[in-house]
Design an enzyme around this catalytic site. Structure first.
Site, PDB file in Angstrom:
ATOM      1  N   GLU A  66      -6.475  23.323  -7.105  1.00 50.76           N
ATOM      2  CA  GLU A  66      -5.293  22.523  -7.475  1.00 50.76           C
ATOM      3  C   GLU A  66      -5.160  22.455  -9.008  1.00 50.76           C
ATOM      4  OE1 GLU A  66      -4.932  18.522  -9.058  1.00 50.76           O
ATOM      5  OE2 GLU A  66      -5.755  18.142  -7.061  1.00 50.76           O
ATOM      6  N   HIS A  67      -6.273  22.232  -9.711  1.00 47.50           N
ATOM      7  CA  HIS A  67      -6.248  22.211 -11.185  1.00 47.50           C
ATOM      8  C   HIS A  67      -5.828  23.562 -11.757  1.00 47.50           C
ATOM      9  CE1 HIS A  67      -8.566  18.533 -12.756  1.00 47.50           C
ATOM     10  NE2 HIS A  67      -8.356  18.295 -11.480  1.00 47.50           N
ATOM     11  N   LEU A 313      -1.420  -8.550  14.016  1.00 39.43           N
ATOM     12  CA  LEU A 313      -2.056  -9.769  14.535  1.00 39.43           C
ATOM     13  C   LEU A 313      -3.423 -10.032  13.905  1.00 39.43           C
ATOM     14  CD1 LEU A 313      -1.088  -9.458  18.313  1.00 39.43           C
ATOM     15  CD2 LEU A 313      -0.091 -10.995  16.598  1.00 39.43           C
ATOM     16  N   ILE A 314      -4.264  -8.987  13.844  1.00 34.48           N
ATOM     17  CA  ILE A 314      -5.626  -9.202  13.320  1.00 34.48           C
ATOM     18  C   ILE A 314      -5.574  -9.548  11.828  1.00 34.48           C
ATOM     19  CG2 ILE A 314      -7.909  -8.152  13.017  1.00 34.48           C
ATOM     20  CD1 ILE A 314      -7.081  -6.221  15.376  1.00 34.48           C
ATOM     21  N   GLU A 317      -2.180 -14.126   8.498  1.00 28.44           N
ATOM     22  CA  GLU A 317      -2.848 -15.120   7.655  1.00 28.44           C
ATOM     23  C   GLU A 317      -2.366 -16.543   7.924  1.00 28.44           C
ATOM     24  OE1 GLU A 317      -2.665 -13.866   3.560  1.00 28.44           O
ATOM     25  OE2 GLU A 317      -3.324 -11.829   4.035  1.00 28.44           O
ATOM     26  N   LEU A 893      16.939  -2.474  -7.554  1.00 31.63           N
ATOM     27  CA  LEU A 893      17.237  -3.791  -8.121  1.00 31.63           C
ATOM     28  C   LEU A 893      16.072  -4.271  -8.988  1.00 31.63           C
ATOM     29  CD1 LEU A 893      19.299  -6.228  -7.986  1.00 31.63           C
ATOM     30  CD2 LEU A 893      17.780  -7.191  -6.251  1.00 31.63           C
TER      31      LEU A 893
END
Length: 1001
Positions: A66-67, A313-314, A317, A893
């Site tokens: 990639e480099h 759900l888990i 807060e 915005l």
């Protein structure tokens, strides 16, 4: 193969962009996006190959490739060509290598898309991988890895990877370093040591492996994996779809297609790790508990998203949640849940908790509560109303989604194209098409104790961490979760306090727009009020036309930052306020009505944003909590500990951050040092009673509100909201003298002309407190060289910005790519209040800061020639790119609000048309003026030159003797503070402004 096409792509309700998907005859997928208003064009190519495909003997090869693709191709052999072309046309580029994908992307001003695409396409056709670039770029990989060695996020990810089966690619090290990527001789025997529960397993592997040439490996890897059928290209431009198609096809249709099939593995990477407990010692002071479960791949479930139902759900807060109960016990401070990894063959679901000091000792008590919550979910059928609520929120999000910046849009869509059909590439992440209770229960049946892997990261586990992880050296330990424990967790009886959340009261239902039916609305914010109590600016949005509003309030309180003690107590209060509001505000956050409260050096900021319908309800509750907080002793102790660790962890930041901090301490007139905060927060001077008195009777007894209300609101609504907040606060207004004192504190220090100031930090000269927290294991040093120009006045400040644009890529090419001084090499501008300058930042694990200072000076010596030789046409390109940057329109915005806010606070500049005025000034700058500007402020022999060199030395280095000549060298914090007292300050914006008006009259 014929070309395939699809133009019917699901998009948000308000989206002017046009889309077309193509599959070219070579099987390359392409998504074209036409946006007639785009200032910038962008493109992204994602290739379905990541570090999972690295050969075992060359960890990091995909990342190294990639480099290397940036450094020259057959058609454009010059290494700097791509970066330089983008730089002079206002563009930028980057790339990343992930688990099973590599992504390359760029943006550039719209007129230059064709030239950029042509250079970009060559990455995938004919890279050079020259010997010299290969050798040098290896050092960049080494520097990048050195930068990560002390980072806990990299270290902990690698521990989780280590736990995977050694034959599975999840086990690999993806970054690579100088050792893993160097040419390697042939070998026959390898000795392997593997930590196991209760000891170390030793094995001998006898297999001849031929010698490896890294350059040959690059060519082979590119040829094997960079096949058109495994690539996806997204191009966004101002052109029509047909024109974009004509730009793309001839450049990309010749990428070879080897019909490569995507790699597959055994899809159970964590067979051996099930019911394993890991522990690790972090670098920073953090205390974290992860509970993880490997799952089969979840990508095909994007229409029903059972994992999102569970994470909703888990990770909730509000009252009845897992977090609520664990917080009440004083054990856990924050909790999140969801998929932490999702790939073709497997996924990971995790619950992540940050622990209090008490919770750190109670891990065995905390884990059963996680299973109690899961048992509660298993004990009843999945709730349809929860799914419908999630679905409604997702539909609302998608309906009112704002356009992404071109670069972000291209990059994220290139990823999505692999996983979703073209019609749903945009909407897939939001879809909740079918309620699938069976899939939810099936997923829950996998989240059981027998399949869990836990990781406890904390300094407290040091005695149980005998091993060192291979790549980062992290101390860690492993043990088996005993069967009687997993049985007990599985049978855990649910605590009666755990239950599903209440239906969300904050979901907006009124989407009426305030701009509808009004004929002419002001283009810029209007001042609705200006007195000693309130300064209110307002603008009704008519550009983005979404039912969203931003209400940003700066509460100016003269006492908040008056002493380091007050600053600490104000900071503590903003944390405790957010802590007390968690259960109430979480519903609002889920419904996209958010607030944030943080301290500043003028008071505190209270910022609300999101859907406008129910914002006032959130604001009223937050402000009433501001006025009458609970401030319980238990939460005070926990937040005090969190903030203390935050201060400690500052010393574990990257060294370049410390160089910037040193410079800031010298350059800002009123700036307390973090050591003052640390001293106070850990001393007996900070008491609960003193803190309560300060918060309740001092902090907000006198205040002035600076407010910006921008978005879906009328002037009347804005005035009403602000009046309500002001009345609730009940603060006395500030005197003119207090407002003036506040402004006088916002000043920058004048550096001396014609001499240099060096501020050097080495652990040997630090205070005992700083020595105690310094990160002596960090091998990196860093420097910021800052050349102060003066007040931010046009056209001078625009010459500075133009100069920075011209030098930025040249500096990076010379100091990073050619000299290989480090991975972090930046040339940017620095603005301290209303004073500007040029700066160079380098972090290096190979040379010390004194040498870095020399190399930066050597680069600056070459600038006059660089400016003289710059062809007039290229100078014109750079200047035009800066003009276009100034004229760029806001895409969201939030970015427009941020621009206005910067004019209101901290300096009350109110130049809301700044970018227009800047663009006008840039247009007049000539090449000769820029050359004269350089000679006047930056040339080494100029009498006007003001230079600061902030140098941070790695602990392993010697501190060189103090330099001779006209260098003022400050080696301790006390020397810095004493010297600072001798400097004068620049005048403030208002004084300059008043003087200018006098001269004018």
């Amino acid at each position: 193969h014929d070309m395939q096409q699809c133009d019917s792509i699901q998009t948000p309700e308000i989206d002017d962009r046009k889309y077309r998907w193509l599959r070219l005859p070579n099987q390359l997928q392409v998504l074209l996006i036409s946006d007639s208003k785009a200032d910038k064009a962008a493109a992204s190519m994602e290739v379905s190959v990541g570090h999972t495909s690295d050969p075992n003997e060359l960890p990091g090869l995909a990342h190294f490739l990639e480099h290397m693709l940036f450094l020259g191709t057959e058609k454009y052999p010059n290494e700097a060509e791509y970066a330089q072309f983008l730089a002079q046309n206002g563009g930028s580029s980057n790339a990343y290598t992930a688990f099973e994908a590599t992504n390359f992307h760029f943006d550039v001003y719209s007129a230059h898309l064709e030239g950029a695409l042509d250079r970009f396409a060559q990455f995938f056709l004919c890279p050079l991988f020259t010997e010299s670039a290969t050798e040098r770029e290896l050092k960049a990989i080494e520097s990048e890895n050195a930068k990560n060695l002390q980072s806990d996020s990299w270290r902990l990810i690698q521990i989780v990877r280590w736990a995977a089966d050694a034959k599975h690619p999840q086990h690999k090290f993806g970054t690579g370093n100088l050792t893993t990527l160097t040419d390697q001789p042939g070998r026959s025997v390898a000795l392997q040591l593997e930590p196991i529960i209760g000891g170390v397993q030793v094995s001998l592997c006898a297999r001849y492996r031929p010698p490896l040439k890294i350059r040959d490996a690059l060519f082979a890897f590119h040829k094997e994996h960079y096949s058109a059928n495994a690539m996806r290209l997204v191009v966004l431009g101002r052109e029509s779809l047909d024109q974009l198609q004509q730009l793309v096809i001839p450049r990309f249709e010749n990428i070879p297609n080897s019909n490569r099939s995507l790699p597959t593995w055994d899809s159970e990477p964590y067979k051996r790790a099930m019911s394993m407990q890991l522990c690790a010692v972090p670098v920073r002071e953090l205390r974290m508990l992860l509970v993880m479960w490997p799952l089969p791949s979840i990508r095909h479930l994007y229409r029903s998203k059972p994992h999102r139902y569970l994470s909703h759900l888990i990770g909730h807060e509000s009252e009845g949640s897992l977090l609520s109960l664990l917080k009440e016990k004083g054990w856990v401070d924050s909790l999140s849940a969801g998929e932490s990894h999702s790939s073709r063959e497997f996924a990971m679901f995790e619950v992540q908790m940050t622990l209090s000091e008490q919770g750190d000792q109670q891990v065995d008590q905390i884990i059963p509560y996680v299973f109690q919550y899961l048992n509660m979910l298993r004990s009843a059928p999945a709730a349809r109303w929860v799914f419908e609520e999630c679905k409604g929120l997702a539909q609302m999000s998608f309906r009112f989604k704002e356009n992404e910046e071109p670069l972000d849009a291209a990059t994220s869509l290139a990823s999505c194209l692999e996983h979703y059909p073209p019609e749903e590439v945009f909407s897939a992440n939001y879809l909740h098409e079918e309620f699938a209770p069976d899939a939810i229960m099936e997923m829950l049946s996998l989240l059981i104790p027998q399949r869990a892997i836990t990781l406890h990261a904390s300094a407290s586990v040091a005695s149980r961490a005998p091993f060192r992880e291979e790549w980062y050296g992290t101390p860690f330990g492993i043990s088996k979760i005993e069967q009687h424990t997993t049985t007990a967790w599985a049978m855990a009886v649910t605590n009666p306090k755990l239950r599903l959340p209440d239906p969300n009261p904050f979901i907006p239902t009124d989407f009426t727009l305030a701009c509808e039916g009004t004929s002419s609305l002001p283009r810029l914010p209007q001042k609705l009020r200006d007195d000693m109590q309130i300064v209110l600016w307002h603008k009704t949005d008519f550009t983005f036309r979404r039912p969203k509003n931003n209400l940003w309030i700066a509460l100016q309180s003269p006492v908040a930052y008056a002493t380091p003690q007050n600053a600490v107590m104000t900071n503590l209060f903003t944390r405790q306020l957010s802590d007390e509001l968690t259960e109430f505000a979480y519903h609002a956050e889920v419904a996209q009505v958010r607030y944030v409260c943080h301290n500043t050096n003028a008071g505190l900021n209270l910022m609300f944003g999101g859907f406008s319908h129910k914002m006032s309800a959130l604001m009223e509750r937050v402000v009433s909590k501001l006025v009458s907080p609970d401030l319980t002793a238990e939460r005070f102790t926990i937040q005090r500990d969190n903030l203390t660790r935050g201060f400690h962890n500052f010393f574990k930041e990257q060294p370049f951050q410390h160089a910037l901090y040193l410079a800031t301490i010298l350059l800002e007139k009123s700036r307390w040092h973090i050591l003052d905060y640390l001293e106070f927060i850990t001393s007996e001077k900070l008491t609960l009673q003193g803190y309560r008195d300060f918060v309740k009777s001092t902090l907000l007894s006198k205040a002035r509100l600076q407010v910006l209300c921008h978005g879906n609101s009328t002037a009347e609504q804005a005035q009403q909201l602000v009046q309500t907040a002001h009345d609730q606060l009940g603060a006395m207004s500030l005197s003119e003298a207090e407002v003036a004192d506040g402004k006088a504190a916002m000043r920058a220090m004048c550096l001396p002309e014609g001499s240099e100031v060096w501020v050097r930090q080495h652990v040997c000269n630090c205070t005992p407190l700083q020595q105690r927290h310094a990160n002596v294991d960090d091998v990196n040093s860093a420097i910021e060289v800052y050349l102060q120009v003066g007040l931010d006045e046009r056209p001078r400040s625009m010459m500075l910005e133009l100069l920075q644009q011209i030098l930025s890529k040249s500096a990076e090419q010379q100091l990073r790519t050619v000299e290989q001084l480090g991975y972090i090499v930046w040339c940017t501008t620095r603005c301290v209040y209303n004073v500007v300058g040029l700066r160079f930042i380098i972090q290096s694990s190979v040379v010390d800061p004194q040498k870095l200072d020399e190399r930066i000076e050597a680069f600056m010596e070459t600038v006059p020639e660089l400016l003289d030789k710059l062809p007039a046409s290229e100078f014109g390109d750079f200047r035009q790119a800066l003009i276009e940057q100034k004229k760029e329109t806001d895409k969201k915005l939030h970015s427009e609000t941020s621009r206005y806010w910067a004019e209101i606070t901290p300096l009350s500049l109110y130049d809301f048309d700044r970018s227009e005025h800047d663009a006008t000034a840039v247009a007049t700058i000539t090449q000769q003026q820029l050359r004269t500007f350089w000679d006047e402020y930056f040339a080494r022999d100029s009498p006007r030159r003001c230079k600061l060199s902030a140098q941070v030395f790695a602990a392993e280095l010697e501190l060189p003797p103090r330099p001779n000549g006209n260098v003022i060298c400050l080696d301790t914090l006390q020397e810095l503070l004493d010297y600072k007292k001798t400097l004068s300050t620049f005048p403030g914006y208002e004084e300059v402004h008043a003087a200018a008006q006098l001269c004018g009259s």
